[in-house]
Design a protein around this motif. Structure first.
Motif, mmCIF file in Angstrom:
data_model
loop_
_atom_site.group_PDB
_atom_site.id
_atom_site.type_symbol
_atom_site.label_atom_id
_atom_site.label_comp_id
_atom_site.label_asym_id
_atom_site.label_seq_id
_atom_site.Cartn_x
_atom_site.Cartn_y
_atom_site.Cartn_z
ATOM 1 N N ASN A 422 0.736 -1.151 0.059
ATOM 2 C CA ASN A 422 0.055 0.087 0.051
ATOM 3 C C ASN A 422 0.899 1.160 0.013
ATOM 4 O OD1 ASN A 422 -1.715 2.056 0.241
ATOM 5 N ND2 ASN A 422 -2.689 1.461 2.349
ATOM 6 N N PRO A 423 0.664 1.981 -0.918
ATOM 7 C CA PRO A 423 1.852 3.064 -1.255
ATOM 8 C C PRO A 423 1.389 4.252 -0.421
ATOM 9 C CG PRO A 423 0.650 2.786 -3.345
ATOM 10 C CD PRO A 423 0.364 1.630 -2.455
ATOM 11 N N LYS A 424 0.247 4.119 0.041
ATOM 12 C CA LYS A 424 -0.238 5.430 1.142
ATOM 13 C C LYS A 424 0.299 5.200 2.404
ATOM 14 C CE LYS A 424 -4.365 6.287 -1.710
ATOM 15 N NZ LYS A 424 -6.071 6.135 -1.550
ATOM 16 N N GLN A 425 0.729 3.962 2.823
ATOM 17 C CA GLN A 425 1.026 3.327 4.082
ATOM 18 C C GLN A 425 2.478 4.133 4.239
ATOM 19 O OE1 GLN A 425 -0.070 1.793 7.221
ATOM 20 N NE2 GLN A 425 1.588 3.136 7.832
ATOM 21 N N LYS A 426 2.726 5.176 5.011
ATOM 22 C CA LYS A 426 4.192 5.654 5.423
ATOM 23 C C LYS A 426 4.959 4.664 6.196
ATOM 24 C CE LYS A 426 2.706 10.360 4.218
ATOM 25 N NZ LYS A 426 2.556 11.898 4.856
ATOM 26 N N ILE A 427 6.083 4.532 6.116
ATOM 27 C CA ILE A 427 7.037 3.574 6.830
ATOM 28 C C ILE A 427 8.274 4.311 6.897
ATOM 29 C CG2 ILE A 427 8.087 1.316 7.083
ATOM 30 C CD1 ILE A 427 5.937 0.237 5.262
ATOM 31 N N ILE A 428 8.436 4.372 8.331
ATOM 32 C CA ILE A 428 9.978 4.635 8.859
ATOM 33 C C ILE A 428 10.595 3.627 9.516
ATOM 34 C CG2 ILE A 428 11.177 6.095 10.428
ATOM 35 C CD1 ILE A 428 9.086 8.208 10.073
ATOM 36 N N LEU A 429 11.725 3.239 8.846
ATOM 37 C CA LEU A 429 12.615 2.165 9.475
ATOM 38 C C LEU A 429 13.597 2.608 10.272
ATOM 39 C CD1 LEU A 429 12.268 1.218 6.209
ATOM 40 C CD2 LEU A 429 12.454 -0.893 7.382
ATOM 41 N N SER A 430 13.900 1.733 11.529
ATOM 42 C CA SER A 430 14.846 2.262 12.516
ATOM 43 C C SER A 430 15.426 0.904 13.045
ATOM 44 C CB SER A 430 14.032 3.055 13.681
ATOM 45 O OG SER A 430 15.226 3.384 14.791
ATOM 46 N N CYS A 431 16.872 1.097 13.663
ATOM 47 C CA CYS A 431 17.350 -0.190 14.258
ATOM 48 C C CYS A 431 18.383 0.399 15.416
ATOM 49 C CB CYS A 431 18.137 -0.765 13.281
ATOM 50 S SG CYS A 431 19.336 -0.052 12.336
ATOM 51 N N GLY A 432 19.425 -0.281 15.372
ATOM 52 C CA GLY A 432 20.270 0.155 16.594
ATOM 53 C C GLY A 432 21.201 1.568 15.938
ATOM 54 N N SER A 433 21.713 1.445 14.712
ATOM 55 C CA SER A 433 22.539 2.471 14.254
ATOM 56 C C SER A 433 22.665 2.598 12.873
ATOM 57 C CB SER A 433 24.065 2.223 14.641
ATOM 58 O OG SER A 433 24.479 0.989 13.952
ATOM 59 N N GLY A 434 21.485 2.534 12.286
ATOM 60 C CA GLY A 434 21.151 2.693 10.840
ATOM 61 C C GLY A 434 21.764 1.401 9.813
ATOM 62 N N VAL A 435 22.101 0.547 10.454
ATOM 63 C CA VAL A 435 22.679 -0.571 9.597
ATOM 64 C C VAL A 435 21.798 -1.651 9.165
ATOM 65 C CG1 VAL A 435 24.550 -2.112 9.261
ATOM 66 C CG2 VAL A 435 25.026 -0.204 10.324
ATOM 67 N N SER A 436 21.286 -2.484 10.323
ATOM 68 C CA SER A 436 20.432 -3.808 10.033
ATOM 69 C C SER A 436 19.145 -3.127 9.280
ATOM 70 C CB SER A 436 20.264 -4.602 11.088
ATOM 71 O OG SER A 436 19.324 -3.777 12.131
ATOM 72 N N VAL A 437 18.836 -1.722 9.656
ATOM 73 C CA VAL A 437 17.382 -1.224 9.071
ATOM 74 C C VAL A 437 17.417 -1.602 7.575
ATOM 75 C CG1 VAL A 437 18.441 1.032 8.745
ATOM 76 C CG2 VAL A 437 15.988 0.712 9.271
ATOM 77 N N CYS A 438 18.524 -1.426 6.902
ATOM 78 C CA CYS A 438 18.586 -1.623 5.350
ATOM 79 C C CYS A 438 18.083 -3.132 4.860
ATOM 80 C CB CYS A 438 19.922 -1.392 4.869
ATOM 81 S SG CYS A 438 20.582 0.215 5.104
ATOM 82 N N HIS A 439 18.262 -4.090 5.999
ATOM 83 C CA HIS A 439 17.429 -5.361 5.624
ATOM 84 C C HIS A 439 16.080 -5.160 5.234
ATOM 85 C CE1 HIS A 439 21.188 -7.235 7.021
ATOM 86 N NE2 HIS A 439 20.663 -8.418 6.618
ATOM 87 N N GLY A 440 15.412 -4.274 6.268
ATOM 88 C CA GLY A 440 13.850 -4.107 5.956
ATOM 89 C C GLY A 440 13.553 -3.376 4.625
ATOM 90 N N TYR A 441 14.318 -2.511 4.472
ATOM 91 C CA TYR A 441 14.110 -1.374 3.276
ATOM 92 C C TYR A 441 14.434 -2.541 2.054
ATOM 93 C CZ TYR A 441 14.692 2.504 0.066
ATOM 94 O OH TYR A 441 14.222 3.354 -0.920
ATOM 95 N N LEU A 442 15.268 -3.492 1.952
ATOM 96 C CA LEU A 442 15.645 -4.409 0.893
ATOM 97 C C LEU A 442 14.437 -5.204 0.789
ATOM 98 C CD1 LEU A 442 17.538 -5.651 -1.260
ATOM 99 C CD2 LEU A 442 18.446 -6.870 0.615
ATOM 100 N N ALA A 443 14.133 -5.814 1.758
ATOM 101 C CA ALA A 443 12.890 -6.779 1.750
ATOM 102 C C ALA A 443 11.670 -5.989 1.100
ATOM 103 C CB ALA A 443 12.742 -7.354 2.857
#
Length: 480
Positions: A422-443
């Protein structure tokens, strides 16, 4: 009595041999191959839709009466016979990257195949330009070692040194080592941008472009099969988990996403599957030994194969006369947000609460927060409303450098009530220091989410900034 071969049989053999010879010469001399050997026409990396069968090609060579027409255009070769036709895309013959263009995840064998094909085309290009300075083709294949370790080695209990391991080898052919802690907006280089001294914050556009120039990587936002934008394949050694962060760095800094790839597996997997490596040490060697791995004029910024970003920054960053060659207009990393954006989303949730979700199941502010940390989510605390999706669950249990299949990824999001499509759903991803968060973005990218700078962002500071004692931010701490 002794029998001899009839003269008519000899005549037939000579006629057939003549036809075969002419057809072979016609096929190999056709002006459609740029950097492929004749046999590469049958290579899985060089033949596109539909793949001509061996039988069909053999018929074309040895039975000229079966082939009525052969059309050669700028874009394709089409062979017409009385019963069928074969179309071969010229790009697939002349461009070794056509099979990986647009694919984010590449298997080990795909990487090996394109590496071998590129090696052969590189040699041909060098031979064709033997008397010129143009030894490297305009579009290159670049392997980038993104190894980075966040915990000590489980056996030695010591932190591994990825740059030293890169120097001693083995490495993938002509690879570069990219240090996310060095090519960053560190407090040392950017005290005004990073006064809190946060780790591996995304670099500025100019610093990234200078680093790419030093690595000899051509890039930016290409179009189609632009010959001047390199294909980058990111890999790591076993024990390193976070190459999605290096992938995100390239994409968010403006490199064509169709040309940024993640090898699904480790350097050790590559070796086990028969891939070629550089096994010599760079320690004590001249930096120019690995031809094509250093940008022209940047040799003095390398210390035995490792880019000295601090030296590069002090000499070139504020020097207006130094114009970067890497093509990208990005000055600030894309799809990145700051603390205030997260605070707005958290406050909106606290004000509205779970009971005030609208008909689409979204809060009115329309922003959810996904926290991809592992045990730190419960052990150190988290933001109100944050949804826990550990990065480790997005990777294969057997090989953490391999992303899970799409259906498994989709299920993980659905189980948490997240509609990534759903492109209307805004999502912010966070983690410990901005590294593992990219797994979620990639997925989410692999699942086909329509990504924009408004609907999908990474909190660069993450819990490293949010969870500080001197930060007056809403937090939910673990109960004892």
């Amino acid at each position: 009595s002794t029998s001899s071969t009839p003269s008519w049989a000899v005549a037939c053999f000579l006629i057939t041999l003549s036809f075969v010879t002419k057809r072979c010469l016609a096929l190999t001399a056709a002006p459609v191959t740029y950097n492929a050997k004749p046999q590469a026409v049958l290579s899985p990396m060089s033949v596109s839709r539909p793949v001509p069968s061996f039988r069909g090609v053999l018929a074309y060579i040895s039975h000229p009466f079966l082939v009525h027409h052969r059309y050669i255009t700028r874009d394709s070769i089409t062979l017409h016979s009385s019963s069928s036709s074969i179309s071969i895309d010229v790009d697939d013959i002349s461009n070794p990257f056509s099979k990986i263009h647009g694919k984010t995840l590449l298997s080990i064998q795909e990487c090996i195949s394109v590496s071998n094909f590129y090696r052969d085309s590189l040699q041909k290009h060098a031979n064709d330009n033997e008397n010129s300075q143009n030894k490297i083709p305009p579009q290159k294949l670049v392997f980038v070692d993104g190894s980075w370790y966040h915990r000590p080695d489980p056996i030695t209990n010591l932190f591994r040194n990825p740059s030293l391991e890169f120097q001693t080898g083995p490495r993938l052919p002509n690879a570069r080592y990219l240090d996310m802690d060095a090519i960053a907006s560190s407090q040392e280089l950017f005290p005004e941008r990073n006064p809190k001294g946060l780790m591996h914050m995304m670099p500025t556009g100019r610093l990234f472009r200078l680093a790419m120039d030093a690595f000899g990587i051509s890039g930016g936002a290409g179009s189609g099969m632009d010959d001047h934008v390199d294909h980058v394949i990111i890999y790591a050694k076993r024990g390193a988990l976070f190459i999605p962060r290096i992938w995100f760095s390239f994409v968010s800094m403006g490199h064509d996403p169709d040309r940024v790839h993640l090898m699904q597996g480790s350097l050790e997997d590559w070796i086990e599957e028969g891939g070629e490596v550089e096994d010599f040490s760079l320690l004590g060697s001249e930096d120019g030994e690995r031809e094509g791995t250093v940008g022209y004029g940047f040799e003095r910024f390398f210390d035995q194969g490792i880019l000295n970003v601090t030296r590069l920054f002090h000499e070139y960053y504020h020097t207006e006369e130094v114009q970067t060659r890497y093509r990208s207009s990005v000055e600030e990393a894309l799809n990145i947000c700051g603390k205030q954006d997260v605070l707005n989303a958290v406050n909106a949730f606290l004000e509205q609460g779970e009971s005030k979700r609208n008909g689409d199941g979204l809060v009115d502010d329309n922003t959810i927060i996904i926290d991809t940390r592992g045990s730190g989510y419960k052990r150190k605390g988290h933001m109100p409303s944050a949804i826990h999706l550990p990065y480790s669950q997005l990777a294969s249990a057997d090989n953490p450098l391999v992303l899970r299949p799409k259906e498994e990824l989709r299920k993980l999001f659905i189980e948490r009530g997240i509609d990534v499509m759903n492109p209307k759903q805004k999502i912010i991803l966070s983690c410990g220091s901005g590294v593992s968060v990219c797994h979620g973005y990639l997925a989410m990218k692999i699942l086909g989410r329509e990504m924009t700078e408004e609907n999908t962002r990474i909190y660069d500071g993450s819990w490293m900034e949010w969870g500080r004692d001197d930060e007056d931010n809403p937090k939910i701490f673990p109960t004892i």
